[in-house]
Design a protein around this motif. Structure first.
Motif, PDB file in Angstrom:
ATOM      1  N   UNK A 114       8.097   3.871   1.627  1.00  0.00           N
ATOM      2  CA  UNK A 114       7.817   4.469   0.327  1.00  0.00           C
ATOM      3  C   UNK A 114       8.307   3.600  -0.824  1.00  0.00           C
ATOM      4  N   UNK A 115       9.437   2.932  -0.647  1.00  0.00           N
ATOM      5  CA  UNK A 115       9.995   2.098  -1.711  1.00  0.00           C
ATOM      6  C   UNK A 115       9.413   0.680  -1.725  1.00  0.00           C
ATOM      7  N   UNK A 116       8.818   0.269  -0.596  1.00  0.00           N
ATOM      8  CA  UNK A 116       8.294  -1.095  -0.514  1.00  0.00           C
ATOM      9  C   UNK A 116       6.885  -1.088   0.107  1.00  0.00           C
ATOM     10  N   UNK A 134      11.436  12.680  -1.860  1.00  0.00           N
ATOM     11  CA  UNK A 134      10.465  13.633  -2.402  1.00  0.00           C
ATOM     12  C   UNK A 134       9.989  13.242  -3.805  1.00  0.00           C
ATOM     13  N   UNK A 135      10.894  12.753  -4.646  1.00  0.00           N
ATOM     14  CA  UNK A 135      10.498  12.342  -5.998  1.00  0.00           C
ATOM     15  C   UNK A 135       9.535  11.164  -5.927  1.00  0.00           C
ATOM     16  N   UNK A 136       9.831  10.190  -5.063  1.00  0.00           N
ATOM     17  CA  UNK A 136       8.955   9.022  -4.944  1.00  0.00           C
ATOM     18  C   UNK A 136       7.575   9.440  -4.438  1.00  0.00           C
ATOM     19  N   UNK A 137       7.552  10.320  -3.422  1.00  0.00           N
ATOM     20  CA  UNK A 137       6.268  10.766  -2.871  1.00  0.00           C
ATOM     21  C   UNK A 137       5.457  11.541  -3.896  1.00  0.00           C
ATOM     22  N   UNK A 138       6.131  12.277  -4.775  1.00  0.00           N
ATOM     23  CA  UNK A 138       5.421  13.099  -5.758  1.00  0.00           C
ATOM     24  C   UNK A 138       4.703  12.259  -6.813  1.00  0.00           C
ATOM     25  N   UNK A 139       5.134  11.010  -7.008  1.00  0.00           N
ATOM     26  CA  UNK A 139       4.444  10.151  -7.966  1.00  0.00           C
ATOM     27  C   UNK A 139       3.073   9.746  -7.452  1.00  0.00           C
ATOM     28  N   UNK A 140       2.912   9.730  -6.122  1.00  0.00           N
ATOM     29  CA  UNK A 140       1.619   9.418  -5.527  1.00  0.00           C
ATOM     30  C   UNK A 140       1.177   7.986  -5.683  1.00  0.00           C
ATOM     31  N   UNK A 141       2.085   7.098  -6.086  1.00  0.00           N
ATOM     32  CA  UNK A 141       1.694   5.711  -6.351  1.00  0.00           C
ATOM     33  C   UNK A 141       1.851   4.804  -5.135  1.00  0.00           C
ATOM     34  N   UNK A 142       2.602   5.231  -4.130  1.00  0.00           N
ATOM     35  CA  UNK A 142       2.813   4.395  -2.943  1.00  0.00           C
ATOM     36  C   UNK A 142       1.637   4.548  -1.991  1.00  0.00           C
ATOM     37  N   UNK A 143       0.879   3.464  -1.813  1.00  0.00           N
ATOM     38  CA  UNK A 143      -0.257   3.495  -0.890  1.00  0.00           C
ATOM     39  C   UNK A 143       0.285   3.300   0.523  1.00  0.00           C
ATOM     40  N   UNK A 144       0.810   4.384   1.094  1.00  0.00           N
ATOM     41  CA  UNK A 144       1.512   4.344   2.376  1.00  0.00           C
ATOM     42  C   UNK A 144       1.037   5.509   3.229  1.00  0.00           C
ATOM     43  N   UNK A 167       7.352  17.640   2.421  1.00  0.00           N
ATOM     44  CA  UNK A 167       5.902  17.525   2.592  1.00  0.00           C
ATOM     45  C   UNK A 167       5.099  18.027   1.406  1.00  0.00           C
ATOM     46  N   UNK A 168       5.610  19.031   0.688  1.00  0.00           N
ATOM     47  CA  UNK A 168       4.889  19.536  -0.470  1.00  0.00           C
ATOM     48  C   UNK A 168       4.837  18.569  -1.638  1.00  0.00           C
ATOM     49  N   UNK A 169       5.656  17.523  -1.595  1.00  0.00           N
ATOM     50  CA  UNK A 169       5.687  16.539  -2.682  1.00  0.00           C
ATOM     51  C   UNK A 169       4.726  15.376  -2.447  1.00  0.00           C
ATOM     52  N   UNK A 170       4.179  15.277  -1.245  1.00  0.00           N
ATOM     53  CA  UNK A 170       3.315  14.144  -0.925  1.00  0.00           C
ATOM     54  C   UNK A 170       1.986  14.293  -1.655  1.00  0.00           C
ATOM     55  N   UNK A 171       1.627  13.275  -2.409  1.00  0.00           N
ATOM     56  CA  UNK A 171       0.416  13.364  -3.220  1.00  0.00           C
ATOM     57  C   UNK A 171      -0.139  11.983  -3.498  1.00  0.00           C
TER      58      UNK A 171
END
Length: 394
Positions: free
Chosen positions: A275-277, A312-322, A343-347
């Motif tokens: 998620x971070x890389x 969860x915060x990183x996943x909620x941004x939805x910017x990581x193409x992972x 899981x509810x933060x994944x977007x």
């Protein structure tokens, strides 16, 4: 009764009371019996043996409560749990993608690894089933040194022009790369998936960033602790290990040709690093992991609200193409509640695929089938892990 469930205090207390009662029987009551006959000594020996068994059982029950290996009596006595329906969150996870070959310019040392001084004569051309070896890697960027275990598939030495995808693995805490090389034999899992046409030949790398009792959680720390080095594990992995692998082995640069995997604490490492890389790792495989750092007492390296490791915060941004794949038992008290909060933060561009079983606790018997599923999923979802037509077997 629930109070006497395997991980409840009622069971432990009852076990301790029984142990004490049997001990008192051995040292107080039996010696007072009249006529010191041989049968009395034999009875005392049997009761003391029973005390020893009860003490060992108490220790095992206490460790089980701490580690959640078995969460119920049915876990302890039952067989393999039934798989539950797959769930998906965020972006649609690719399925049955078209395979792509990994291409690039290769150096002479990459083509001839046995001549590469980086491997210190550790590679054997007699290995018939793939091979494990370890090197000590001083991190130029992190300033820290860790061992790195490598597994090369059996085909690696036989085709000097073939390039490979990479799976980078992380252990639990406490844990050891030997769990991957011996207890689980992850290289064999990869080879079996290749032989069955579910995956392409892959290189497996395990940085030992949580050696012994050192719980780095794979992070870069900002808080110093007495008598412990503040970890720069994230930097070591991303800026020391990844470049070292690319320099010395026949691998590609495309992040879709790189995946992370990990169990328990290593599951956090796997999710966090992908998620971070996402520029390095496009896939993350998580077996019974969690999504916020779980620091060991005396080894808290960052503040609880450190946004760098708030997955969860990183996943909620939805910017990581992972693309993430998660596997756990639903009665695992460490991993499943963390998944429920995550899981509810994944977007956005991030996808999460969840496979699970109803029960099984937090132990290797659950992680192993999860690893098999995750390798199949990886071969379906990544074009650089999908088996090429001439290498698949049906």
């Amino acid at each position: 009764m629930q109070v006497f469930e395997l991980t409840e205090w009622g069971f432990l207390i009852a076990l301790w009371v029984l142990t004490l009662a049997v001990f008192l029987l051995a040292v107080v009551f039996l010696p007072r019996l009249p006529r010191r006959r041989l049968i009395n000594y034999a009875a005392q020996a049997v009761v003391m043996l029973l005390v020893s068994v009860l003490i060992l059982t108490s220790v095992a029950a206490w460790l089980n409560r701490q580690n959640s290996w078995y969460t119920s009596w049915s876990d302890l006595t039952g067989g393999a749990a039934t798989a539950l329906p797959r769930q998906s969150y965020g972006a649609a996870s690719p399925s049955r993608v078209a395979p792509q070959a990994i291409t690039g310019q290769l150096t002479d040392l990459q083509k001839n690894p046995q001549d590469n001084p980086a491997f210190q004569d550790k590679i054997s051309d007699a290995a018939d089933h793939g091979q494990y070896f370890s090197v000590s890697l001083p991190g130029a960027e992190s300033g820290q040194t860790y061992n790195v275990m490598v597994w090369l598939p059996k085909s690696y030495l036989h085709n000097s022009d073939q390039m490979y995808p990479v799976i980078m693995g992380f252990t639990g805490f406490p844990g050891s790369p030997q769990t991957y090389s011996k207890s689980l034999d992850y290289g064999h899992l990869i080879q079996r998936a290749v032989d069955e046409g579910r995956l392409r030949d892959s290189i497996f790398i395990v940085p030992d960033v949580m050696p012994g009792t050192y719980d780095s959680e794979c992070v870069d720390g900002t808080i110093d602790q007495p008598r412990k080095k503040t970890p720069r594990a994230e930097t070591f992995i991303t800026k020391d290990v990844v470049p070292w692998v690319k320099e010395n082995l026949r691998v590609g640069d495309n992040p879709q040709a790189w995946a992370t995997t990990g169990y328990s604490a290593g599951g956090f490492c796997s999710a966090m690093l992908s998620l971070r890389h996402p520029d390095l790792f496009a896939s993350g495989l998580v077996q019974s992991g969690y999504f916020t750092p779980d620091y060991t007492k005396g080894q808290r390296w960052n503040e609880p609200d450190d946004p760098r490791y708030d997955l969860p915060r990183i996943a909620s941004t939805g910017t990581a193409h992972v693309n993430l794949h998660y596997f756990s038992s639903r009665d695992d008290p460490l991993s499943w509640p963390s998944l429920s909060a995550f899981r509810g933060h994944v977007s956005g561009e991030t996808s999460l695929t969840v496979d699970s079983v109803a029960s099984g606790g937090h132990r290797q018997d659950v992680w192993l089938p999860g690893m098999v599923k995750s390798l199949t999923w990886l071969g379906h979802s990544s074009p650089f892990f999908a088996p090429l037509p001439h290498t698949s077997r049906n």
